[in-house]
Design a protein around this motif. Structure first.
Motif, PDB file in Angstrom:
ATOM      1  N   PRO A   1       0.822  -1.223   0.000  1.00 53.57           N
ATOM      2  CA  PRO A   1       0.000   0.000   0.000  1.00 53.57           C
ATOM      3  C   PRO A   1       0.853   1.269   0.000  1.00 53.57           C
ATOM      4  N   ASP A   2       2.025   1.207   0.672  1.00 51.56           N
ATOM      5  CA  ASP A   2       2.906   2.374   0.774  1.00 51.56           C
ATOM      6  C   ASP A   2       4.258   1.905   1.328  1.00 51.56           C
ATOM      7  N   LYS A   3       5.238   2.784   1.324  1.00 53.29           N
ATOM      8  CA  LYS A   3       6.586   2.405   1.767  1.00 53.29           C
ATOM      9  C   LYS A   3       6.659   2.090   3.268  1.00 53.29           C
ATOM     10  N   PRO A   4       5.981   2.841   4.139  1.00 50.93           N
ATOM     11  CA  PRO A   4       6.035   2.456   5.561  1.00 50.93           C
ATOM     12  C   PRO A   4       5.497   1.045   5.815  1.00 50.93           C
ATOM     13  N   THR A   5       4.410   0.674   5.122  1.00 51.85           N
ATOM     14  CA  THR A   5       3.874  -0.683   5.271  1.00 51.85           C
ATOM     15  C   THR A   5       4.884  -1.692   4.755  1.00 51.85           C
ATOM     16  N   ARG A   6       5.536  -1.363   3.642  1.00 55.78           N
ATOM     17  CA  ARG A   6       6.569  -2.238   3.083  1.00 55.78           C
ATOM     18  C   ARG A   6       7.717  -2.438   4.067  1.00 55.78           C
ATOM     19  N   ASP A   7       8.214  -1.336   4.616  1.00 55.72           N
ATOM     20  CA  ASP A   7       9.353  -1.428   5.525  1.00 55.72           C
ATOM     21  C   ASP A   7       9.017  -2.289   6.741  1.00 55.72           C
ATOM     22  N   ALA A   8       7.855  -2.072   7.329  1.00 50.40           N
ATOM     23  CA  ALA A   8       7.437  -2.865   8.485  1.00 50.40           C
ATOM     24  C   ALA A   8       7.181  -4.316   8.073  1.00 50.40           C
ATOM     25  N   GLY A   9       6.540  -4.507   6.924  1.00 57.96           N
ATOM     26  CA  GLY A   9       6.228  -5.855   6.450  1.00 57.96           C
ATOM     27  C   GLY A   9       7.464  -6.669   6.132  1.00 57.96           C
TER      28      GLY A   9
END
Length: 136
Positions: free
Chosen positions: A88-96
């Motif tokens: 959905p977005d880069k913060p979600t990617r980083d956490a995921g």
């Protein structure tokens, strides 16, 4: 804004079934940690010549073009897998991705690898254009 992780990896042709199992497991874990979509693609080695992707007036001899095989550093018994993960977005990617790499389901110390992870080419991308006629 959506975020895309892209991957290019040389994979031994003999490991296709093993890689497909890894891809299915990876999808489950990625989904559990926020990914929206995962696409895994096995190179069509009988596919179109690179010249067919250029206008007739701009086409050059086949030897003038690069290849995914060369870009991935694939050997004679290997082919190429190209894949991407949509977030959905880069913060979600980083956490995921942090959760994915720590997830016990993604620890494979007891299994032979489907491919050499040290040869994986990976990067994150910000979409510039996203259009589709597919309605899901």
């Amino acid at each position: 804004m959506r975020y895309i992780d892209c991957f290019l990896a040389p994979v031994p042709r003999a490991n296709r079934a093993q890689y497909e199992q890894l891809a299915k497991l990876s999808w489950e874990v990625l989904r559990d940690h926020g990914a929206l979509r995962v696409v895994e693609c096995w190179l069509d080695e009988s596919g179109p010549d690179a010249a067919t992707y250029h206008g007739v007036d701009a086409r050059q001899p086949a030897d003038n073009y690069g290849s995914f095989h060369a870009a991935a550093g694939a050997g004679k018994d290997e082919t190429v897998v190209m894949s991407w993960v949509e977030w959905p977005d880069k913060p979600t990617r980083d956490a995921g991705m942090e959760k994915l790499t720590a997830d016990p389901r993604m620890q494979f110390g007891d299994r032979p690898p489907a491919f050499d992870g040290a040869r994986l080419i990976a990067a994150g991308f910000l979409p510039m254009l996203d259009r589709s006629l597919i309605r899901e």
